[in-house]
Design a protein around this motif. Sequence first.
Motif, PDB file in Angstrom:
ATOM      1  N   ALA A 229       0.808  -1.220   0.000  1.00  0.00           N
ATOM      2  CA  ALA A 229       0.000   0.000   0.000  1.00  0.00           C
ATOM      3  C   ALA A 229       0.841   1.268   0.000  1.00  0.00           C
ATOM      4  O   ALA A 229       0.361   2.330   0.385  1.00  0.00           O
ATOM      5  CB  ALA A 229      -0.946  -0.004   1.208  1.00  0.00           C
ATOM      6  N   GLY A 230       2.077   1.188  -0.443  1.00  0.00           N
ATOM      7  CA  GLY A 230       2.930   2.370  -0.528  1.00  0.00           C
ATOM      8  C   GLY A 230       3.718   2.624   0.740  1.00  0.00           C
ATOM      9  O   GLY A 230       3.564   1.938   1.749  1.00  0.00           O
ATOM     10  N   ASP A 231       4.608   3.617   0.660  1.00  0.00           N
ATOM     11  CA  ASP A 231       5.554   3.914   1.745  1.00  0.00           C
ATOM     12  C   ASP A 231       6.411   2.685   2.056  1.00  0.00           C
ATOM     13  O   ASP A 231       6.469   2.219   3.201  1.00  0.00           O
ATOM     14  CB  ASP A 231       4.842   4.420   3.002  1.00  0.00           C
ATOM     15  N   LEU A 232       7.085   2.209   1.053  1.00  0.00           N
ATOM     16  CA  LEU A 232       8.058   1.142   1.273  1.00  0.00           C
ATOM     17  C   LEU A 232       9.224   1.641   2.113  1.00  0.00           C
ATOM     18  O   LEU A 232       9.863   0.852   2.813  1.00  0.00           O
ATOM     19  CB  LEU A 232       8.586   0.620  -0.069  1.00  0.00           C
ATOM     20  N   VAL A 233       9.487   2.940   2.055  1.00  0.00           N
ATOM     21  CA  VAL A 233      10.716   3.484   2.629  1.00  0.00           C
ATOM     22  C   VAL A 233      10.440   4.510   3.714  1.00  0.00           C
ATOM     23  O   VAL A 233       9.340   5.037   3.844  1.00  0.00           O
ATOM     24  CB  VAL A 233      11.579   4.142   1.531  1.00  0.00           C
ATOM     25  N   ASN A 234      11.505   4.798   4.495  1.00  0.00           N
ATOM     26  CA  ASN A 234      11.615   5.943   5.401  1.00  0.00           C
ATOM     27  C   ASN A 234      11.038   5.686   6.790  1.00  0.00           C
ATOM     28  O   ASN A 234      10.049   5.019   6.959  1.00  0.00           O
ATOM     29  CB  ASN A 234      10.971   7.199   4.805  1.00  0.00           C
TER      30      ASN A 234
END
Length: 275
Positions: A35-40
């Motif tokens: 669902a997105g935001d793989l990073v950070n």
Amino acid sequence: MATYAIGDVQGCFGTLCCLLERIAFDAARDRLWFAGDLVNRGPRSLETLRFVRNLGASALTVLGNHDLSLLMAAEGLGKRSRGDTFDDVLTATDRTELLDWLRHQPLCHVEDGFCLVHAGLLPAWDVMLAQVLAREVENALTGANWREFLAHLWGSEPAAWDADLTGWARLRVIVNAMTRLRFCTPEGTMDFQTKGETASAPAGYLPWFAVPGRRSADATLIFGHWSALGLKVWPHLLATDSGCVWGGMLTAIRLEDRAVFQVPCLPEEACPLSA
């Protein structure tokens, strides 16, 4: 074969590996929808990006606001947060390949009655229109002038959709709705300041999915982004962000039967900042 929708990983790669072990993921048989935001915010953005990219057709991800922040940071654009933890990607020997792959991921994905998007859809958008609008952004992000697009992406205005919008303002509203939306008015004016539970909505605002007459209500929307909302498994709404990076859980929902699988965030991967 099973398809699993997975909430915001945000660089918690070790926890992701635990979750995939929990569901007995088989790349030759199963599919993962991120669902997105793989990073950070988590410590292992680089490993997360490499892993998901290398899964090929066994995985797809939509773009989240942190993924776009990484792309902007790589070009020296936007504003860096003190909590950013994606320097491992920016200094990697394969950063060009990874960022090019990320830039080519969709803003929303529609399949078999499901619509996967990082944050949400504005009340006036049905899923068919959302696909068309997402494609406008995807074309800008992969076209010859993609750097110019990123240079104009930062900002929260306009705060409402208007079909007559053109240029960068039009694209910015689409991106902000699909990657940052939590609360909006019934008319679709977005609020980007409030991040708490649904009861914390500003006066005159509602959770985007609670707006009466929302035109995307006939599809099952899968989204992340809202850790304070937590896991929700409703007939036409699957909220997958259970706050892993804040010390919560990482969640997978098997779409065929809505079965829920969760693992706790590994202690070393929990972000020390307040959500």
